[in-house]
Scaffold this active site. Structure first.
Site, PDB file in Angstrom:
ATOM      1  N   HIS A 178       2.230 -11.915  20.086  1.00  0.00           N
ATOM      2  CA  HIS A 178       1.746 -10.813  19.245  1.00  0.00           C
ATOM      3  C   HIS A 178       0.233 -10.887  19.064  1.00  0.00           C
ATOM      4  O   HIS A 178      -0.464  -9.875  19.205  1.00  0.00           O
ATOM      5  CB  HIS A 178       2.424 -10.861  17.879  1.00  0.00           C
ATOM      6  CG  HIS A 178       1.852  -9.895  16.881  1.00  0.00           C
ATOM      7  ND1 HIS A 178       2.268  -8.591  16.773  1.00  0.00           N
ATOM      8  CD2 HIS A 178       0.865 -10.047  15.950  1.00  0.00           C
ATOM      9  CE1 HIS A 178       1.583  -7.982  15.833  1.00  0.00           C
ATOM     10  NE2 HIS A 178       0.711  -8.843  15.313  1.00  0.00           N
ATOM     11  N   GLU A 179      -0.278 -12.079  18.761  1.00  0.00           N
ATOM     12  CA  GLU A 179      -1.726 -12.232  18.592  1.00  0.00           C
ATOM     13  C   GLU A 179      -2.453 -11.987  19.915  1.00  0.00           C
ATOM     14  O   GLU A 179      -3.552 -11.434  19.933  1.00  0.00           O
ATOM     15  CB  GLU A 179      -2.049 -13.617  18.040  1.00  0.00           C
ATOM     16  CG  GLU A 179      -1.447 -13.903  16.664  1.00  0.00           C
ATOM     17  CD  GLU A 179      -1.774 -12.830  15.627  1.00  0.00           C
ATOM     18  OE1 GLU A 179      -2.835 -12.182  15.753  1.00  0.00           O
ATOM     19  OE2 GLU A 179      -0.969 -12.626  14.707  1.00  0.00           O
ATOM     20  N   HIS A 209      -3.217  -8.402  20.451  1.00  0.00           N
ATOM     21  CA  HIS A 209      -4.481  -7.913  19.890  1.00  0.00           C
ATOM     22  C   HIS A 209      -5.638  -8.166  20.847  1.00  0.00           C
ATOM     23  O   HIS A 209      -6.545  -7.340  20.980  1.00  0.00           O
ATOM     24  CB  HIS A 209      -4.764  -8.603  18.552  1.00  0.00           C
ATOM     25  CG  HIS A 209      -3.845  -8.190  17.451  1.00  0.00           C
ATOM     26  ND1 HIS A 209      -3.607  -6.861  17.143  1.00  0.00           N
ATOM     27  CD2 HIS A 209      -3.105  -8.923  16.576  1.00  0.00           C
ATOM     28  CE1 HIS A 209      -2.764  -6.797  16.120  1.00  0.00           C
ATOM     29  NE2 HIS A 209      -2.439  -8.035  15.763  1.00  0.00           N
ATOM     30  N   HIS A 213      -8.080  -5.393  22.543  1.00  0.00           N
ATOM     31  CA  HIS A 213      -9.541  -5.496  22.554  1.00  0.00           C
ATOM     32  C   HIS A 213     -10.076  -5.337  23.970  1.00  0.00           C
ATOM     33  O   HIS A 213     -11.069  -4.626  24.202  1.00  0.00           O
ATOM     34  CB  HIS A 213      -9.967  -6.836  21.965  1.00  0.00           C
ATOM     35  CG  HIS A 213     -11.430  -6.931  21.696  1.00  0.00           C
ATOM     36  ND1 HIS A 213     -12.069  -8.131  21.447  1.00  0.00           N
ATOM     37  CD2 HIS A 213     -12.406  -5.988  21.644  1.00  0.00           C
ATOM     38  CE1 HIS A 213     -13.359  -7.906  21.245  1.00  0.00           C
ATOM     39  NE2 HIS A 213     -13.586  -6.629  21.360  1.00  0.00           N
TER      40      HIS A 213
END
Length: 241
Positions: free
Chosen positions: A112-113, A116, A120
């Site tokens: 999940h991280e 991100h 980006h």
């Protein structure tokens, strides 16, 4: 905390205040239930290992490499569920249980991280908007409580002060709302990748989905609570006379 004490003092003077406080209490109770459910599920799924026994760090390394991202540093940070991606210094920060963990929960959070980080890298617009709001929200958070307190006390003789406080609080509300698509999209990217890479099996993938879905509900509740609070401040301002 102080502004909510003032809100309670203002409640009898504002039309519809009883309904608003019922909403606040309901949202608070639901938020507590959601938060406890997240903790319970992550604790439960920490006992279910992934197929290959990869640690969260290894999952993150592989997902970043698969998306041709080589400028993000993976590091361990202290705490529980403190995992986050920092687009400013390009770091993927994983809590010890995720960084070293080999569970479905650890894999889901790490992916999940990484989601991100992928956002980006590809220029995902909602992440860009949330990142742009961070310095504004950090600035407003230093003063908003005191301005709202003063505004509520002086609402009848100096209503403009409360309006300023409402504007500052609206920035935090906007941040909470913008966060929702960012988090949901990151989870979608994570779940798709761990399934394709067979990090989870057909049997264990549902646990990863359940963990990330529960975590998403915390952001939903945060946004709803912020919206309700903002509506209450606006109601007080409109009924100042």
């Amino acid at each position: 905390m102080l502004q909510f004490i003032l809100l309670q003092a203002q409640a009898p003077q504002a039309s519809g205040s009883t309904l608003m406080w019922v909403v606040f209490i309901a949202l608070t109770v639901i938020s507590m239930i959601v938060s406890k459910n997240v903790e319970r599920k992550f604790k439960k799924y920490e006992g279910i290992r992934t197929e290959g026994g990869m640690t969260g760090r290894e999952v993150a390394e592989r997902m970043l490499a698969d998306h041709d991202i080589h400028n993000v540093q993976i590091q361990m940070v202290q705490g529980t569920l403190t995992d986050h991606y920092n687009p400013v210094n390009l770091t993927l920060n994983l809590s010890p249980a995720v960084y070293n963990g080999t569970s479905v929960a650890a894999a889901a959070v790490a992916a999940h991280e990484c989601g991100h980080a992928v956002q980006h890298a590809v220029g995902y617009s909602w992440l860009g908007l949330r990142t742009a709001l961070v310095p504004i929200v950090n600035f407003s958070s230093k003063f908003v409580s005191w301005i709202l307190l003063a505004g509520l006390l002086l609402v009848r003789i100096f209503p403009g002060l409360l309006l300023v406080g409402i504007g500052l609080f609206a920035m935090s509300t906007l941040f909470s709302v913008v966060t929702l698509p960012v988090e949901i999209n990151a989870s979608s990217r994570a779940l798709k990748w761990i399934r394709q890479r067979e990090i989870t099996s057909r049997d264990t993938h549902r646990y990863a989905e359940s963990a990330l879905r529960s975590a998403a509900y915390t952001y939903v509740m945060a946004a709803l609570t912020s919206l309700a609070t903002l509506a209450y401040y606006v109601m007080i301002y409109l009924n100042r006379r």
